[in-house]
Motif scaffolding. Structure first.
Motif, short mmCIF file in Angstrom:
data_model
loop_
_atom_site.label_atom_id
_atom_site.label_comp_id
_atom_site.label_asym_id
_atom_site.label_seq_id
_atom_site.Cartn_x
_atom_site.Cartn_y
_atom_site.Cartn_z
N GLN A 24 0.62 10.18 -13.78
CA GLN A 24 1.31 11.00 -15.07
C GLN A 24 1.36 12.28 -16.13
N VAL A 25 -0.01 12.86 -14.89
CA VAL A 25 -0.89 14.08 -14.91
C VAL A 25 0.05 14.70 -13.60
N LYS A 77 2.32 14.00 -12.01
CA LYS A 77 4.13 14.56 -12.75
C LYS A 77 4.69 15.35 -13.99
N ARG A 78 3.62 15.23 -14.76
CA ARG A 78 4.27 15.99 -15.62
C ARG A 78 3.58 17.48 -15.14
N ILE A 137 0.57 19.10 -15.35
CA ILE A 137 -0.25 19.38 -16.40
C ILE A 137 -1.63 19.12 -15.80
N ALA A 149 2.25 21.94 -25.61
CA ALA A 149 3.77 21.55 -24.66
C ALA A 149 5.05 21.86 -24.70
N GLU A 173 -0.01 25.42 -17.85
CA GLU A 173 -0.72 25.11 -16.96
C GLU A 173 -1.93 25.84 -17.70
N ASP A 199 5.53 9.02 -21.53
CA ASP A 199 6.50 9.73 -21.66
C ASP A 199 6.65 11.00 -22.84
N TYR A 212 -0.72 11.95 -24.98
CA TYR A 212 -1.89 13.58 -24.72
C TYR A 212 -3.50 12.36 -25.59
#
Length: 261
Positions: free
Chosen positions: A30-31, A33-34, A36, A86, A94, A160, A165
């Motif tokens: 997921q990190v 994918k985002r 970040i 975010a 980032e 999602d 977080y």
């Protein structure tokens, strides 16, 4: 051939690694994918900062389980800040997370500047001491990891949204205590990166294989040659990720070149 005493050290360390992998492989994808990448370093560093504050304030240090809930409070606060950023700093997130990490690291260094045991504590938080983890230390991480995996399985969409977080903060808090900041980052990113271009149905299985091979090889290397365990596992995780990425590319060249969704 390993003796019984050595196995008694390696087994809890391996279980600690498997507990960390159980959640980090999912969250690491997921990190990535985002986009970040620095979030794990930032949250891990903030959690370490909480541990340092607990250490230097003896009133807090003497409270029950202060080594757990103080880093957790800092990590959750850090997750809240990043969740807020975010929504408002799209395109610059980032960079701001990277700044957040650096500032947290600097504050930690300043707090420990005059502490006679500061350098030792900082090294422990960064590199971890997975080889010396005891069975009693694994009870809470096991319960929390099972709970978080249960939440993700029951409500996969939570990854999602903003809830990601806060789940991330809880996971990182316990992981830093077990394996240190560097290994937390490596466990999150390297298995995910190894499978980033692979689009097969067994992607998650292969990602776990990357992590398991890396941890087993690193622990054996550390025990056999008396090397720092955290550094050894980071190195073998990187090698495992590289080998799996190359092998999967050869195994399925068509899917390996498809862009990640």
């Amino acid at each position: 051939m390993f003796d019984v005493e050595l196995l008694s050290i390696l087994l809890p360390a391996l279980v600690a690694g498997l507990l960390v992998l159980s959640t980090h492989v999912l969250l690491g994808q997921q990190v990535l994918k985002r986009g970040i990448i620095f979030i794990d370093l930032a949250i891990a560093q903030v959690a370490a900062l909480g541990a340092i504050v607990s250490h230097i304030d003896h009133r807090v240090e003497e409270l029950p389980f202060a080594h757990v809930w103080m880093p957790a409070l800092f990590a959750l606060a850090g997750a809240g800040v990043i969740a807020w950023m975010a929504k408002r700093l799209v395109g610059e997130l980032e960079a701001f997370i990277g700044c957040f990490y650096v500032l947290s690291a600097v504050v930690a260094m300043l707090l420990l500047a005059n502490d006679p045991h500061g350098a030792e504590l900082l090294k422990q938080l960064m590199s971890g001491q997975i080889l010396w983890v005891s069975w009693s230390q694994l009870a809470l991480p096991a319960v929390v990891s099972a709970g978080i995996l249960g939440v993700i399985i029951a409500k996969p969409r939570i990854l999602d949204g903003a809830g990601f977080y806060f789940l991330f903060a809880l996971v990182i808090t316990l992981s830093v205590e077990l394996v240190g900041v560097y290994l937390v980052f490596s466990t999150l990113i390297l298995p995910a990166l190894a499978l980033n271009k692979y689009q097969g149905k067994t992607k998650l299985v292969w990602a776990y294989c990357v992590g398991i091979v890396g941890y087993i090889a690193g622990l054996l290397l550390s025990a056999s040659y008396d090397l720092p365990s955290g550094a050894a596992i980071v190195a073998t995780l990187a090698l495992s990720a590289l080998l799996f990425r190359m092998l999967l590319k050869l195994r399925s060249p068509a899917s390996a070149h498809q862009p990640a969704k």
